[in-house]
Scaffold this active site. Structure first.
Site, PDB file in Angstrom:
ATOM      1  N   ARG A   1       0.627  14.167  13.253  1.00 60.45           N
ATOM      2  CA  ARG A   1       1.200  14.026  12.030  1.00 60.45           C
ATOM      3  C   ARG A   1       1.371  15.389  11.184  1.00 60.45           C
ATOM      4  NH1 ARG A   1      -1.733   8.859   9.309  1.00 60.45           N
ATOM      5  NH2 ARG A   1       0.087   8.469   8.493  1.00 60.45           N
TER       6      ARG A   1
ATOM      7  N   CYS B   1      -5.219   7.825   8.796  1.00 59.24           N
ATOM      8  CA  CYS B   1      -5.474   7.285  10.039  1.00 59.24           C
ATOM      9  C   CYS B   1      -5.297   8.329  11.217  1.00 59.24           C
ATOM     10  CB  CYS B   1      -4.704   5.831  10.284  1.00 59.24           C
ATOM     11  SG  CYS B   1      -5.249   4.725   9.458  1.00 59.24           S
TER      12      CYS B   1
ATOM     13  N   LYS C   1       0.805  -1.216   0.084  1.00 60.32           N
ATOM     14  CA  LYS C   1      -0.140   0.054  -0.043  1.00 60.32           C
ATOM     15  C   LYS C   1       0.921   1.213  -0.085  1.00 60.32           C
ATOM     16  CE  LYS C   1      -2.109   1.929   3.830  1.00 60.32           C
ATOM     17  NZ  LYS C   1      -1.550   3.203   4.276  1.00 60.32           N
ATOM     18  N   ASN C   2       1.819   1.418   0.915  1.00 57.42           N
ATOM     19  CA  ASN C   2       2.315   2.576   1.104  1.00 57.42           C
ATOM     20  C   ASN C   2       3.670   2.840  -0.103  1.00 57.42           C
ATOM     21  OD1 ASN C   2       1.015   3.131   3.248  1.00 57.42           O
ATOM     22  ND2 ASN C   2       2.626   2.681   4.973  1.00 57.42           N
TER      23      ASN C   2
ATOM     24  N   ASP D   1       3.436   0.322  12.241  1.00 60.21           N
ATOM     25  CA  ASP D   1       2.096  -0.168  11.470  1.00 60.21           C
ATOM     26  C   ASP D   1       1.931  -1.695  11.990  1.00 60.21           C
ATOM     27  OD1 ASP D   1       1.974   2.234  10.396  1.00 60.21           O
ATOM     28  OD2 ASP D   1       2.638   1.446   8.586  1.00 60.21           O
TER      29      ASP D   1
ATOM     30  N   ARG E   1      -8.951   0.157   3.411  1.00 62.44           N
ATOM     31  CA  ARG E   1      -8.175   1.106   2.895  1.00 62.44           C
ATOM     32  C   ARG E   1      -6.783   0.473   2.611  1.00 62.44           C
ATOM     33  NH1 ARG E   1      -6.822   5.382   6.446  1.00 62.44           N
ATOM     34  NH2 ARG E   1      -5.164   6.020   4.997  1.00 62.44           N
TER      35      ARG E   1
HETATM   36  N1  EPU Z   1       6.630  13.863  11.124  1.00 61.82           N
HETATM   37  C1  EPU Z   1       6.500  15.004  11.400  1.00 61.82           C
HETATM   38  N2  EPU Z   1       6.815  15.948  10.571  1.00 61.82           N
HETATM   39  C2  EPU Z   1       6.630  15.802   9.119  1.00 61.82           C
HETATM   40  C3  EPU Z   1       6.636  14.331   9.094  1.00 61.82           C
HETATM   41  C4  EPU Z   1       6.492  13.290   9.993  1.00 61.82           C
HETATM   42  O1  EPU Z   1       6.945  15.310  12.818  1.00 61.82           O
HETATM   43  O2  EPU Z   1       6.840  16.581   8.424  1.00 61.82           O
HETATM   44  C5  EPU Z   1       6.407  12.811  12.347  1.00 61.82           C
HETATM   45  C6  EPU Z   1       5.120  12.072  12.199  1.00 61.82           C
HETATM   46  O3  EPU Z   1       4.240  12.729  13.037  1.00 61.82           O
HETATM   47  C7  EPU Z   1       5.558  10.778  12.787  1.00 61.82           C
HETATM   48  C8  EPU Z   1       6.943  10.566  12.345  1.00 61.82           C
HETATM   49  O4  EPU Z   1       7.598  11.684  11.927  1.00 61.82           O
HETATM   50  O5  EPU Z   1       5.461  10.884  14.170  1.00 61.82           O
HETATM   51  C9  EPU Z   1       7.067   9.411  11.345  1.00 61.82           C
HETATM   52  O6  EPU Z   1       6.135   9.829  10.275  1.00 61.82           O
HETATM   53  P1  EPU Z   1       6.442   9.528   8.581  1.00 61.82           P
HETATM   54  O7  EPU Z   1       6.663  11.031   7.902  1.00 61.82           O
HETATM   55  O8  EPU Z   1       7.692   8.494   8.607  1.00 61.82           O
HETATM   56  O9  EPU Z   1       4.961   8.882   8.403  1.00 61.82           O
HETATM   57  P2  EPU Z   1       4.143   8.994   7.205  1.00 61.82           P
HETATM   58  O10 EPU Z   1       4.901   9.193   5.722  1.00 61.82           O
HETATM   59  O11 EPU Z   1       3.138  10.042   7.277  1.00 61.82           O
HETATM   60  C10 EPU Z   1       4.016   6.625   6.492  1.00 61.82           C
HETATM   61  C11 EPU Z   1       3.053   5.603   6.293  1.00 61.82           C
HETATM   62  C12 EPU Z   1       2.398   5.059   7.429  1.00 61.82           C
HETATM   63  C13 EPU Z   1       3.716   4.611   8.448  1.00 61.82           C
HETATM   64  C14 EPU Z   1       4.606   5.593   8.619  1.00 61.82           C
HETATM   65  C15 EPU Z   1       5.945   5.195   9.329  1.00 61.82           C
HETATM   66  C16 EPU Z   1       1.995   6.270   4.090  1.00 61.82           C
HETATM   67  C17 EPU Z   1       1.011   6.685   3.276  1.00 61.82           C
HETATM   68  N3  EPU Z   1       1.834   6.058   5.417  1.00 61.82           N
HETATM   69  O12 EPU Z   1       3.326   7.504   6.896  1.00 61.82           O
HETATM   70  O13 EPU Z   1       1.578   4.102   7.404  1.00 61.82           O
HETATM   71  O14 EPU Z   1       3.028   4.476   9.867  1.00 61.82           O
HETATM   72  O15 EPU Z   1       5.089   6.107   7.155  1.00 61.82           O
HETATM   73  O16 EPU Z   1       6.272   4.057   8.782  1.00 61.82           O
HETATM   74  O17 EPU Z   1       3.095   5.817   3.725  1.00 61.82           O
HETATM   75  C18 EPU Z   1      -0.455   2.678   7.734  1.00 61.82           C
HETATM   76  O18 EPU Z   1       0.131   2.061   6.922  1.00 61.82           O
HETATM   77  O19 EPU Z   1      -1.090   2.569   8.808  1.00 61.82           O
HETATM   78  C19 EPU Z   1       0.307   4.052   8.245  1.00 61.82           C
HETATM   79  C20 EPU Z   1       0.189   4.804   9.047  1.00 61.82           C
END
Ligand code: EPU
Length: 438
Positions: free
Chosen positions: A131, A126, A31-32, A314, A406
């Site tokens: 975030r 989610c 998915k991601n 996750d 999803r």
């Molecule tokens: N963060 C910040 N600022 C930013 C970006 C991230 O503070 O600008 C923080 C986030 O709040 C979090 C941490 O950094 O505490 C990591 O966030 P990351 O950016 O790595 O997460 P994401 O890209 O928003 C993706 C996956 C998530 C998965 C995370 C971590 C997608 C669409 N989502 O999210 O997947 O948990 O990486 O591996 O790729 C899921 O599939 O259930 C899911 C939530």
């Protein structure tokens, strides 16, 4: 019924626990990765074919956004799509689609690269913590981009995308991919330091390179992207979903089963493999498959979620369903999101003994769960409740399953093929018209 009430049909999942899962299951695309590959496909004027995309609602929404911005999208096979640029590409994604998922923010990176100007509504996804997207914006700013948050929209513009140097404050998958997308067409070289190491980052870099881009170092903490003027065409296959695989590994073990998962990359599953082995389960990897065999009641272990290659956040909820049945007490420490323990309350309703204190959960193992009515508040919480239901005595009824759809491709049907007694059930509910509008 009151005048203002509307009756509507919804679906829930009903699991009759107690069947050990047995057999073989193919793991679908990640998915991601898939959602980011789709946004990246907007970089090229040529046509790309993406294979191994899972049939999940997040992918469908990304395909809808692609169509809405002017791309031609054609289904070639069950998991295979052709994406081709239309005559004109819009830099504005429809708000009603963008707010449905997190990954809509990848259009910031790809459309900025392509058009120099883009508006995307603040992303959904989610509800597991605040975030923020400050690291994405910091990265774009380093590429000479003006960033504005206005009316719930992220508005980016530049008259000259210029390579820059970014040091991320934390490991972030989203910002690493997004800045990589933007930098792929910037003038000169961009250096990203403290980049995320997740396999999905490598997958997107490989796709950009397959289209003719110049990304080096993905999978390490320093990624160098040299911008190109144009991208070409390619055929690319999305990596297997390590979170889906981990979920089925935990489900197999929790049900007392013996399951072989095919189309996996076992190196992506090392953290969950290590915890299952530590708990006493047998895990046997080959080159592209992994077999999980239960040896009985697991031993308790401690789990701390971390960026890759640490234990993935996750899989924290699915793992809690499994270790809730362990002999002894496990400590779970969630370090990525500030509120990702909502599933503990639902597990407790099924007879688990879990105490949450901030970012820590103490999971005192119980011998069995009992079936109950529970609600999936988000995607991985839903997977956790399915695992608990498979292991429980009696019937578990899970609502909120739109979250599960999803990210898990036909999970009910696929679990049925390995012996689960699980089905979808339509039910009718009434709600006030006012609540529906809100
Ligand atoms: N963060 C910040 N600022 C930013 C970006 C991230 O503070 O600008 C923080 C986030 O709040 C979090 C941490 O950094 O505490 C990591 O966030 P990351 O950016 O790595 O997460 P994401 O890209 O928003 C993706 C996956 C998530 C998965 C995370 C971590 C997608 C669409 N989502 O999210 O997947 O948990 O990486 O591996 O790729 C899921 O599939 O259930 C899911 C939530």
């Amino acid at each position: 019924m009151k005048e203002t009430e509307v009756i509507f049909s919804m679906e829930r999942i009903v699991v009759q626990g107690g069947n050990p899962l047995k057999g073989c299951l193919r793991i679908n695309g990640a998915k991601n990765s898939a959602v980011a590959l789709l946004a990246a496909s907007a970089l090229t004027d040529a046509e790309v074919v993406l294979d191994n995309l899972p049939e999940i609602s997040d992918v469908n929404v990304m395909l809808e956004i692609l169509k809405a911005i002017g791309m031609n999208v054609t289904r070639l096979g069950q998991f295979e799509w052709r994406i081709a640029a239309g005559k004109q590409l819009s830099g504005q994604t429809p708000e009603n689609l963008a707010v449905k998922l997190r990954a809509s923010y990848y259009f910031l990176g790809s459309l900025l690269a392509k058009k120099g100007k883009v508006n995307v509504a603040l992303p959904g996804g989610c509800k597991i913590g605040s975030r923020p997207i400050d690291q994405h914006l910091k990265g774009f700013q380093a590429l000479n981009v003006a960033c504005l948050l206005e009316d719930g929209q992220v508005k980016l513009s530049t008259d000259h995308l210029q390579g820059g140097h970014i040091f991320f404050d934390m490991s972030t998958v989203g910002a690493t991919i997004n800045v990589m997308l933007a930098a792929s067409m910037a003038e000169g070289t961009t250096i990203m330091e403290n980049a995320a190491l997740e396999p999905e980052v490598i997958d997107i870099a490989n796709f950009i390179n397959a289209m003719g881009g110049k990304v080096k170092g993905a999978g390490t903490e320093t990624i160098r992207v040299t911008g190109v003027k144009y991208f070409g065409s390619c055929t690319y296959s999305c990596i297997p979903d390590r979170i889906e695989a981990g979920t089925f590994m935990l489900a197999a073990a929790a049900s007392g089963g013996d399951v072989t998962l095919t189309n996996v990359i076992p190196e992506h599953l090392e953290a969950v493999t290590a915890k299952l082995r530590e708990s006493g389960m047998e895990v046997i990897p080959t080159l592209d498959s992994i077999r999980v065999k239960s040896t009985g009641r697991p031993k308790a272990v401690n789990i701390k979620t971390l960026p890759h290659p640490g234990f993935p956040t996750d899989l924290q909820a699915p793992a809690m369903a499994f270790f809730g049945l362990a002999e002894g007490s496990s400590v779970f420490n969630e370090t990525i999101y500030e509120s990702r323990f909502g599933h503990a309350e639902e597990l407790n309703q099924m007879g688990a003994n879990i105490k949450v204190d901030g970012q820590t959960a103490i999971v005192q193992g119980v011998k069995r769960y009992r079936g109950s009515f529970v609600t999936a508040a988000n995607l991985r919480a839903g997977a956790c409740l399915i695992i608990a239901g498979l292991a429980a005595e009696g019937t578990t009824t899970i609502s909120g399953i739109e979250h599960i759809d999803r990210g898990y491709d036909r999970i009910v049907e696929r679990l049925q093929t390995i012996g689960a007694d699980i089905k979808r059930q339509e039910f009718f509910s009434n709600m006030s018209a006012e609540t529906i509008q809100n």
